[in-house]
Motif scaffolding. Structure first.
Motif, PDB file in Angstrom:
ATOM      1  N   ASP A   1      16.164  17.958 -29.900  1.00  0.00           N
ATOM      2  CA  ASP A   1      17.019  17.966 -31.091  1.00  0.00           C
ATOM      3  C   ASP A   1      16.261  18.386 -32.347  1.00  0.00           C
ATOM      4  O   ASP A   1      16.881  18.788 -33.332  1.00  0.00           O
ATOM      5  CB  ASP A   1      17.623  16.577 -31.332  1.00  0.00           C
ATOM      6  CG  ASP A   1      18.526  16.140 -30.190  1.00  0.00           C
ATOM      7  OD1 ASP A   1      19.232  17.009 -29.652  1.00  0.00           O
ATOM      8  OD2 ASP A   1      18.515  14.950 -29.843  1.00  0.00           O
TER       9      ASP A   1
ATOM     10  N   SER B   1      21.818  17.114 -35.804  1.00  0.00           N
ATOM     11  CA  SER B   1      23.234  16.951 -36.101  1.00  0.00           C
ATOM     12  C   SER B   1      23.642  15.513 -35.827  1.00  0.00           C
ATOM     13  O   SER B   1      23.326  14.955 -34.777  1.00  0.00           O
ATOM     14  CB  SER B   1      24.081  17.897 -35.244  1.00  0.00           C
ATOM     15  OG  SER B   1      23.892  17.636 -33.873  1.00  0.00           O
ATOM     16  N   GLY B   2      24.331  14.912 -36.780  1.00  0.00           N
ATOM     17  CA  GLY B   2      24.787  13.539 -36.621  1.00  0.00           C
ATOM     18  C   GLY B   2      23.635  12.576 -36.449  1.00  0.00           C
ATOM     19  O   GLY B   2      22.523  12.795 -36.923  1.00  0.00           O
TER      20      GLY B   2
END
Length: 783
Positions: free
Chosen positions: A128, A137-138
């Motif tokens: 990630d 993301s998030g």
């Protein structure tokens, strides 16, 4: 009574639960980020590709297939439990009824808890992260490792069989561990998990299984007391391994982060260092043959190592003799900002298991000669093994020491012991009362002083102001709005003598300087201030920090009048605006002579940057308002630091306005910071790094000179020339001779090449101005 309690199986049984829980908490709050990055980097192939992109566990089963095993275990356990209920109390499965219910409930609880923690976790996996070609993301939802959790939850099977079939239980435990490790390696090879995330899952599942086993079945985990070390050699070995794993993370982080080397080369280096240091510590500590003395030594060194580890990890501190001297020179108020409650809790938490082992280990007493023979034999064995390790990995270790000279200052607790011995026995201590060598017994004032007009020269020593955040140096933020409106000669950059006040302050006012740095000589010789005073100037020192470090020996020290300062002084510190509070100018000024006032600021001293300015100056928000910098984002830390610079600008601008208002005197102000500061670059904070590895943020500082029109006339200073000089680089080494040049003091210690005003002063013009002033003074007297 105490001995009976500690030998109870119930007490040691609780330790088998508390120990893993402690390790789980350690991973959650501290972790092993350097090891995580190293392992992830070993599997990363670049451009978002991982070595295990096409792997799953097992290879032919899809990723979700791992959940089948625990689901099957729960299902089978529930089926057999239902069968046992139908058979009643006389059935063959009756004795297993509680165990079956425990198995189903525990496996389900492990899956639920791990999944719940993962759902709310902000932790990201390697794939990630942008450094590995990912896109953030998030929230991450990667901690703990739910994939490995599907295997490690089967620890419950070990507890089901451990009482009735211990051999089968051990076999089951081995299979679960092997399968879990294989699954973990597969997930790391795919870039899905960090090592610490999978390790946390292992400990979490074990702890849940053990706690539920104790609660549901009422069984103790240990039939015997914990096998604490009973011999000195074993106690030393456990202690040394613990030190290397938990308190030398900065050292091994430095080794693992090397660039340009292959994974195997780095592993060989790390293994060689681990073994060599372990054998070295083991050899030296085994020479302490008295058990009680050994325990006391181990406790002290453990607490010391835990403290150093805290500052190394959170602030990037490297321990050498200069850092120890900084500790000796730090006052209580400054130390209080670092030695806070949370720091003490974290230090004790990291050391607690080892302290328990050291204190409670029943080291068997032996006769003195036998202990001495045993220690000597172990030492010879350790030295032999150490020699073999050194010979086998000499090339790698030699290149490591040459390429990374800082590693020798990271060996904890050896770094503290050696640095303390050097600072205490070898280094001279700044600020200690001592007779100082007179370097010039006949300095004198130059010809520009043959006039009736006096002068006031203020020298401000800034604290921890770094050039990178100085508005006059081109910083993107205008942190010096007041000074930018004053007619100052702002130097492009200035190189400091050191990275701490204890080093820089004595150095910057010494004729020795950094080019020929000799700490002993600097502290044995008198500084610039007594020379100026002997020449006929009035010299004063006003301090708002931890003292002048011996620089002001022989001159008058002024004190801040806290009553006059009012709200500018609180909580043991004064804002720098209080430096002139209560200053009796009539007592210090000489209307027909020269006065030099040195002001030592508190400036931007960290970590409590928010404490260095009144709340009204909090312009850049949000600002970090916590002494523990790791609790703040880097943006918040920089904002607080910049606010402190903004307040320094306000104080200095006010000083210039105050001096400009003295129309009967020629006035000047020279400002220079003692050293810079790291604000998180390369995970470094604060200052005090050894000069050989110090980043430029700690060694590049601001400096400027302001002169009244009368002072410029006194010196015959060419404005354009001075601005051209200020556009170049300068250094602390120039202060000694430059101040002599500005004050027109003739001394055998003066070096013209180090005077940054020399090329811009016109002696003939200065003498002409002095003569004109003398004539004007005589004329006014006759009238």
């Amino acid at each position: 009574m105490r001995k009976i309690v500690y030998e109870s199986t119930e007490f040691y049984d609780s330790l088998l639960i508390v120990g893993p829980l402690w390790f789980l908490a350690y991973i959650v709050f501290s972790g092993f980020p350097d090891l995580d990055r190293f392992v992830a980097g070993a599997f990363y192939q670049g451009r978002g590709r991982w070595t295990g992109d096409h792997l799953s566990f097992p290879d032919a089963v899809p990723e979700w297939g791992g959940w089948l095993i625990p689901l099957m275990a729960v299902s089978i356990a529930l089926v057999f439990y239902a069968v046992s209920l139908r058979q009643g109390d006389t059935g063959k499965l009756y004795v297993w009824r509680n165990h079956l219910l425990y198995l189903a409930g525990t496996v389900s609880a492990c899956i639920f808890v791990v999944g719940l923690c993962r759902y709310f976790s902000p932790g990201y996996g390697p794939s990630d992260l942008t450094v590995y070609g990912g896109v953030l993301s998030g929230i991450g939802r990667c901690f703990p490792d739910s994939h490995a959790g599907t295997v490690f939850c089967l620890f419950a099977l070990y507890f089901v069989f451990r009482d009735t079939y211990p051999r089968l239980a051990r076999l089951v435990l081995s299979v679960v561990l092997f399968s879990g490790v294989l699954y973990t390696l597969t997930e790391m090879a795919r870039g899905e998990q960090f090592l610490s995330q999978s390790l946390a899952t292992l400990v979490m599942d074990w702890s849940l299984c053990a706690v539920l086993y104790r609660l549901s079945l009422g069984r103790i985990l240990g039939a015997k007391p914990l096998p604490l070390p009973r011999h000195q050699a074993m106690l030393v070995a456990v202690t040394v391994v613990y030190w290397l794993i938990f308190f030398n993370r900065a050292l091994f982080g430095q080794i693992l982060s090397q660039r340009g080397l292959g994974t195997l080369d780095i592993l060989v280096q790390a293994t060689g260092v681990f073994m060599l240091l372990g054998l070295g510590f083991f050899t030296v500590l085994n020479l302490v043959v008295f058990p009680k003395v050994l325990k006391a030594v181990l406790v002290v060194l453990t607490l010391t190592a835990a403290t150093v580890n805290y500052f190394s990890l959170h602030y990037g501190v490297v321990v050498n003799s200069d850092m120890i001297n900084n500790v000796f020179a730090t006052d209580i108020a400054e130390a209080g900002e670092l030695l806070n409650f949370s720091m003490c809790v974290e230090v004790l938490f990291s050391a607690l298991p080892l302290l328990f082992i050291i204190i409670q280990s029943p080291v068997v007493p032996q006769k003195f000669m036998k202990r001495l023979q045993w220690a000597a034999g172990l030492s010879v064995l350790s030295l032999s093994l150490g020699g073999m390790v050194l010979f086998a990995s000499f090339q790698g270790l030699a290149s490591l020491v040459r390429g990374e000279p800082v590693v020798r200052h990271m060996i904890t607790p050896l770094n503290v012991v050696s640095a303390t011995v050097k600072a205490t026995l070898a280094d001279a201590r700044a600020g200690e009362a001592r007779p100082r060598t007179v370097i010039d017994d006949r300095p004198e004032l130059g010809p520009t002083w043959r006039q009736p007009r006096g002068s006031l020269t203020v020298v401000v020593v800034g604290e921890t102001a770094r050039l990178a955040n100085w508005g006059l140096a081109g910083y993107e933020r205008n942190t010096t709005p007041g000074l930018s409106k004053r007619n100052v000669y702002a130097f492009r950059e200035t190189v400091s003598c050191g990275t701490s006040t204890d080093v820089s302050l004595p150095c910057m006012f010494s004729r020795v300087g950094r080019a020929n740095y000799d700490r002993k000589r600097i502290l044995e010789e008198e500084s610039l201030l007594p020379v100026l005073q002997r020449a006929g100037l009035r010299v004063f020192w006003q301090d708002n920090q931890s003292g002048c470090k011996g620089v002001c020996d022989g001159v008058t020290e002024l004190k801040i009048n806290r009553d006059m300062a009012g709200k500018l002084c609180k909580n043991g510190h004064c804002f720098d605006g209080a430096l002139l509070a209560g200053l009796d100018t009539h007592a210090i000024l000489n209307p027909h002579g020269g006065t030099v006032l040195f002001l030592h600021q508190l400036g931007n001293h960290g970590p409590g940057y928010f404490r260095r300015y009144p709340r009204d100056f909090e312009v850049f928000k949000p600002a970090c308002r916590d002494d523990k910098l790791q609790n703040c984002s880097r943006e918040e830390i920089v904002n607080a630091y910049d606010n402190a610079i903004l307040y320094t600008d306000y104080v200095l601008s006010g000083l210039i306005d105050w001096l400009a208002g003295m129309h009967d005197l020629d006035t000047a102000l020279l400002y220079v910071s003692d050293h810079g500061e790291s604000l998180g670059e390369n995970n470094l904070f604060l200052h005090g790094a050894p000069l050989v590895i110090a980043p430029i943020e700690q060694t590049r500082v601001p400096m400027f000179l302001w002169l009244s029109a009368g002072y410029r006339e006194r010196l015959g200073l060419d404005d354009a020339c001075m601005r051209e000089v200020a556009s170049r680089s300068a250094s602390h080494d120039m202060l000694y001779s430059s101040l002599m040049g500005i004050l027109d003091v003739k001394s055998s210690t003066y070096e013209g090449k180090l005077d940054f005003t020399r090329a811009c002063r016109n002696p003939n013009l200065a003498l002409k101005v002095a003569g004109t002033r003398v004539s004007s003074g005589l004329k006014s007297r006759n009238e």
